[in-house]
Design a protein around this motif. Structure first.
Motif, PDB file in Angstrom:
ATOM      1  N   GLY A  24       0.856  -1.175   0.000  1.00 34.29           N
ATOM      2  CA  GLY A  24       0.000   0.000   0.000  1.00 34.29           C
ATOM      3  C   GLY A  24       0.894   1.227   0.000  1.00 34.29           C
ATOM      4  O   GLY A  24       2.101   1.137   0.209  1.00 34.29           O
ATOM      5  N   SER A  25       0.335   2.377  -0.271  1.00 31.89           N
ATOM      6  CA  SER A  25       1.036   3.671  -0.309  1.00 31.89           C
ATOM      7  C   SER A  25       1.781   3.901  -1.613  1.00 31.89           C
ATOM      8  O   SER A  25       2.668   4.739  -1.677  1.00 31.89           O
ATOM      9  N   PRO A 105       0.498  12.961   8.261  1.00 27.82           N
ATOM     10  CA  PRO A 105       1.683  12.419   8.923  1.00 27.82           C
ATOM     11  C   PRO A 105       1.368  11.713  10.240  1.00 27.82           C
ATOM     12  O   PRO A 105       1.965  10.681  10.555  1.00 27.82           O
ATOM     13  N   VAL A 106       0.426  12.257  11.009  1.00 23.23           N
ATOM     14  CA  VAL A 106       0.064  11.642  12.287  1.00 23.23           C
ATOM     15  C   VAL A 106      -0.537  10.266  12.071  1.00 23.23           C
ATOM     16  O   VAL A 106      -0.200   9.291  12.750  1.00 23.23           O
ATOM     17  N   LEU A 107      -1.440  10.158  11.090  1.00 26.44           N
ATOM     18  CA  LEU A 107      -2.064   8.874  10.791  1.00 26.44           C
ATOM     19  C   LEU A 107      -1.037   7.857  10.314  1.00 26.44           C
ATOM     20  O   LEU A 107      -1.095   6.678  10.674  1.00 26.44           O
ATOM     21  N   LEU A 108      -0.098   8.299   9.508  1.00 27.08           N
ATOM     22  CA  LEU A 108       0.912   7.391   8.981  1.00 27.08           C
ATOM     23  C   LEU A 108       1.832   6.882  10.094  1.00 27.08           C
ATOM     24  O   LEU A 108       2.171   5.695  10.146  1.00 27.08           O
ATOM     25  N   ALA A 159      -3.171   8.305  -0.453  1.00 27.11           N
ATOM     26  CA  ALA A 159      -1.801   7.903  -0.122  1.00 27.11           C
ATOM     27  C   ALA A 159      -1.737   7.204   1.225  1.00 27.11           C
ATOM     28  O   ALA A 159      -2.253   7.687   2.222  1.00 27.11           O
ATOM     29  N   ALA A 160      -1.092   6.025   1.243  1.00 24.10           N
ATOM     30  CA  ALA A 160      -0.822   5.250   2.460  1.00 24.10           C
ATOM     31  C   ALA A 160      -2.064   4.647   3.091  1.00 24.10           C
ATOM     32  O   ALA A 160      -2.008   4.167   4.217  1.00 24.10           O
ATOM     33  N   GLN A 161      -3.188   4.615   2.371  1.00 25.23           N
ATOM     34  CA  GLN A 161      -4.369   3.998   2.967  1.00 25.23           C
ATOM     35  C   GLN A 161      -4.145   2.501   3.196  1.00 25.23           C
ATOM     36  O   GLN A 161      -4.693   1.920   4.138  1.00 25.23           O
ATOM     37  N   GLY A 162      -3.301   1.881   2.357  1.00 21.15           N
ATOM     38  CA  GLY A 162      -3.001   0.467   2.549  1.00 21.15           C
ATOM     39  C   GLY A 162      -2.284   0.210   3.861  1.00 21.15           C
ATOM     40  O   GLY A 162      -2.583  -0.745   4.579  1.00 21.15           O
ATOM     41  N   ILE A 163      -1.321   1.067   4.182  1.00 13.05           N
ATOM     42  CA  ILE A 163      -0.592   0.925   5.444  1.00 13.05           C
ATOM     43  C   ILE A 163      -1.528   1.151   6.625  1.00 13.05           C
ATOM     44  O   ILE A 163      -1.472   0.435   7.631  1.00 13.05           O
ATOM     45  N   LEU A 164      -2.411   2.132   6.508  1.00 12.12           N
ATOM     46  CA  LEU A 164      -3.369   2.382   7.581  1.00 12.12           C
ATOM     47  C   LEU A 164      -4.293   1.179   7.781  1.00 12.12           C
ATOM     48  O   LEU A 164      -4.575   0.776   8.918  1.00 12.12           O
TER      49      LEU A 164
END
Length: 255
Positions: A24-25, A105-108, A159-164
């Motif tokens: 993801g991302s 950035p906080v969510l990531l 962006a980065a929803q997969g990592i979340l």
């Protein structure tokens, strides 16, 4: 676009498709590429979301075996992702970009912490839920709410929803990383489809269809590559890849 820009966007699409299938991302590759070539941020976000749908399809198909047996849980997560994506798309079209740029950035960082702590969290979840036949109502509710929140984020910025998603599922589910990766690919694809549809209907003239087409071709091929080689990674290697890509993405967002 110049020939150099065409090649660069196409290559970025391949990389994004592969990374999305594995981690993801991938957006953190294509989005900065489009912005670097002078595309306005909102145009880059919308064109990117449309282009990456193709890579989501190939990546999800490549991980179809890992989806087996996840139907009962996905019946809750899929509607949550779809509803979240609708709200997130609306936010992109109505709110200033600076609103989410402060939160991203906080969510990531939170997602990366969850991924790193996942083995301990899973061990704790298994111990507490060993007597249960599946998820408890409380954990299922938490998972559904978390999936909805990631859907909102994905519909807005992608962006980065997969990592979340991996972070949320890893903190709640006693599942293997590869099986969660399959679910992540499907849910991320649905979010991108909803976002792409909303952008097309409401902001057709603000989309760069040339850039979207290049990303689509590249990500379709990249998704196949990512699905083929991603499932060969050990849980430790996959977790390490998630963290490395996430840190790179965080650096790009803060730079």
């Amino acid at each position: 676009m110049t020939p150099l820009e065409v090649i660069a966007i196409l290559v970025a699409g391949v990389g994004a498709g592969a990374i999305n299938a594995i981690v993801g991302s991938g957006t953190l590759i294509t989005f900065p590429t489009l912005v670097a070539f002078g595309f306005p941020p909102v145009t880059a976000t919308m064109s990117n979301a449309i282009g990456l749908v193709a890579g989501g399809v190939s990546g999800t198909w490549g991980y179809r075996r890992e989806l087996a047996g996840q139907g009962p849980r996905l019946r809750w997560q899929i509607p949550a992702s779809l509803c979240g994506a609708v709200l997130g798309s609306w936010l992109l079209l109505h709110l200033p970009e600076t609103v989410f740029e402060l939160v991203v950035p906080v969510l990531l960082i939170l997602a990366l912490i969850l991924v790193v702590l996942q083995p301990k969290i899973q061990a704790w979840a298994k111990q507490r839920g060993s007597h249960e036949a599946g998820l408890s109502p409380a954990r299922l509710t938490l998972l559904t709410v978390g999936t909805f929140a990631v859907g909102v984020y994905g519909g807005y910025f992608t962006a980065a929803q997969g990592i979340l998603l991996m972070g949320v599922m890893g903190a709640i589910l006693p599942e293997s990383l590869q099986r969660m990766n399959g679910a992540k690919n499907l849910l991320s694809l649905l979010v991108n489809v909803v976002a792409a549809t909303a952008y097309t209907l409401v902001a057709f003239d603000r989309i760069s269809w040339a850039a979207a087409g290049l990303i689509a071709v590249g990500s379709l091929f990249g998704g196949v590559l990512g699905a083929r080689y991603g499932r060969r990674l050990s849980p430790t290697a996959l977790r390490g890849t998630i963290v490395v890509v996430g840190l790179i993405g965080l650096f790009r967002l803060l730079a």
